[in-house]
Design a protein around this motif. Structure first.
Motif, PDB file in Angstrom:
ATOM      1  N   UNK A  50     -45.237  85.536  26.387  1.00  0.00           N
ATOM      2  CA  UNK A  50     -44.998  86.572  25.389  1.00  0.00           C
ATOM      3  C   UNK A  50     -46.294  87.090  24.792  1.00  0.00           C
ATOM      4  N   UNK A  51     -47.392  86.346  24.974  1.00  0.00           N
ATOM      5  CA  UNK A  51     -48.682  86.804  24.472  1.00  0.00           C
ATOM      6  C   UNK A  51     -49.505  87.473  25.568  1.00  0.00           C
ATOM      7  N   UNK A  52     -48.916  87.666  26.746  1.00  0.00           N
ATOM      8  CA  UNK A  52     -49.636  88.298  27.853  1.00  0.00           C
ATOM      9  C   UNK A  52     -49.196  89.747  28.009  1.00  0.00           C
ATOM     10  N   UNK A  53     -50.163  90.603  28.114  1.00  0.00           N
ATOM     11  CA  UNK A  53     -49.924  92.037  28.283  1.00  0.00           C
ATOM     12  C   UNK A  53     -50.616  92.456  29.577  1.00  0.00           C
ATOM     13  N   UNK A  54     -49.899  93.156  30.439  1.00  0.00           N
ATOM     14  CA  UNK A  54     -50.455  93.586  31.715  1.00  0.00           C
ATOM     15  C   UNK A  54     -50.288  95.091  31.856  1.00  0.00           C
ATOM     16  N   UNK A  59     -55.302  98.447  35.315  1.00  0.00           N
ATOM     17  CA  UNK A  59     -55.825  97.278  36.000  1.00  0.00           C
ATOM     18  C   UNK A  59     -56.410  96.198  35.116  1.00  0.00           C
ATOM     19  N   UNK A  60     -55.746  95.886  33.995  1.00  0.00           N
ATOM     20  CA  UNK A  60     -56.250  94.809  33.151  1.00  0.00           C
ATOM     21  C   UNK A  60     -55.093  94.017  32.568  1.00  0.00           C
ATOM     22  N   UNK A  61     -55.430  92.809  32.097  1.00  0.00           N
ATOM     23  CA  UNK A  61     -54.471  92.000  31.360  1.00  0.00           C
ATOM     24  C   UNK A  61     -55.135  91.501  30.086  1.00  0.00           C
ATOM     25  N   UNK A  62     -54.313  91.204  29.091  1.00  0.00           N
ATOM     26  CA  UNK A  62     -54.792  90.622  27.838  1.00  0.00           C
ATOM     27  C   UNK A  62     -53.926  89.415  27.534  1.00  0.00           C
ATOM     28  N   UNK A  63     -54.564  88.275  27.296  1.00  0.00           N
ATOM     29  CA  UNK A  63     -53.847  87.085  26.850  1.00  0.00           C
ATOM     30  C   UNK A  63     -54.321  86.769  25.440  1.00  0.00           C
ATOM     31  N   UNK A  64     -53.449  86.967  24.481  1.00  0.00           N
ATOM     32  CA  UNK A  64     -53.814  86.706  23.084  1.00  0.00           C
ATOM     33  C   UNK A  64     -53.869  85.198  22.834  1.00  0.00           C
ATOM     34  N   UNK A  65     -54.925  84.726  22.159  1.00  0.00           N
ATOM     35  CA  UNK A  65     -55.055  83.281  21.950  1.00  0.00           C
ATOM     36  C   UNK A  65     -53.991  82.700  21.032  1.00  0.00           C
ATOM     37  N   UNK A  66     -53.536  83.486  20.069  1.00  0.00           N
ATOM     38  CA  UNK A  66     -52.486  83.037  19.148  1.00  0.00           C
ATOM     39  C   UNK A  66     -51.572  84.212  18.831  1.00  0.00           C
ATOM     40  N   UNK A  67     -50.403  83.900  18.293  1.00  0.00           N
ATOM     41  CA  UNK A  67     -49.453  84.944  17.923  1.00  0.00           C
ATOM     42  C   UNK A  67     -49.903  85.722  16.698  1.00  0.00           C
ATOM     43  N   UNK A  68     -50.983  85.268  16.023  1.00  0.00           N
ATOM     44  CA  UNK A  68     -51.516  85.999  14.873  1.00  0.00           C
ATOM     45  C   UNK A  68     -52.093  87.348  15.278  1.00  0.00           C
ATOM     46  N   UNK A  69     -52.404  87.507  16.571  1.00  0.00           N
ATOM     47  CA  UNK A  69     -52.938  88.776  17.051  1.00  0.00           C
ATOM     48  C   UNK A  69     -51.787  89.695  17.440  1.00  0.00           C
ATOM     49  N   UNK A  70     -51.679  90.808  16.752  1.00  0.00           N
ATOM     50  CA  UNK A  70     -50.641  91.801  17.029  1.00  0.00           C
ATOM     51  C   UNK A  70     -51.197  92.855  17.988  1.00  0.00           C
TER      52      UNK A  70
END
Length: 205
Positions: A50-54, A59-70
């Protein structure tokens, strides 16, 4: 800090040529196969997914380290046509990270040098010199400060072939000491896609 962010967006745009029009196709859900994980592992995997955005189009992905990042999608473009697909905000500290995707008309080092030179020309901005950072073999970054109120950093790394990923982070000078570490962890989670995605983007609410 919004005004600073928009001003730097404009500076980033000046360092690159226009990119082509974007036609993004986005999906939601999860994928993959293999042995069923334990309940604890499954719970952690669910949180990570749920914290991964593709974004397959850019052509990139973002994995948020914690749910505090919106994570907020913007789908914005600069007047020059450069993509600003997402902004990430740290709900606790007020820190934020803006991602810009530019055509690879220069190396990450050249982008960082141009940005540093541009920032130093404006009153109130001070920066460190661009230096290699451990995101990849070619990634470069530098820190900056705006007066006594705002700290920040820029990280530039290669994206998929033909693209460069540029991250602009800012946070209040009075933020807790661990905030820069959280910013670093988020920047480390911004990566070019290496191949077909195994988990799709999950829309943020």
């Amino acid at each position: 800090m919004v005004a600073i962010r928009k001003w730097v967006w404009g500076l980033l745009a000046l360092t690159a040529a226009c990119s082509g029009a974007r036609q993004a196709v986005k999906h939601a859900g999860t994928g993959g196969s293999g042995p069923a994980p334990s309940a604890e592992a499954a719970s952690e995997d669910s949180r990570s997914t749920t914290r991964r955005y593709v974004d397959e189009d850019l052509g990139f992905e973002i994995i948020r380290p914690t749910a505090d990042w919106q994570l907020d999608e913007t789908n914005e473009r600069t007047p020059e046509g450069l993509a600003i697909p997402v902004i990430l905000r740290h709900n606790v500290s007020g820190a934020q990270v803006v991602l810009q995707v530019a055509p690879a008309v220069a190396s990450p080092t050249q982008f960082a040098e141009r940005l540093t030179e541009g920032l130093r020309q404006h009153p109130g901005f001070t920066t460190t010199d661009p230096a290699p950072i451990p995101l990849s073999d070619t990634a470069v970054g530098f820190d900056f400060q705006v007066g006594d109120g705002v700290h920040g950093k820029v990280a530039v790394r290669e994206g998929i072939p033909g693209r460069v990923l540029m991250m602009l982070a800012t946070w209040p000078a009075q933020a807790a000491a661990d905030v820069p570490q959280s910013v670093d962890a988020l920047i480390q989670g911004v990566r070019p896609l290496a191949g077909p995605a195994t988990a799709w983007k999950v829309p943020q609410r």
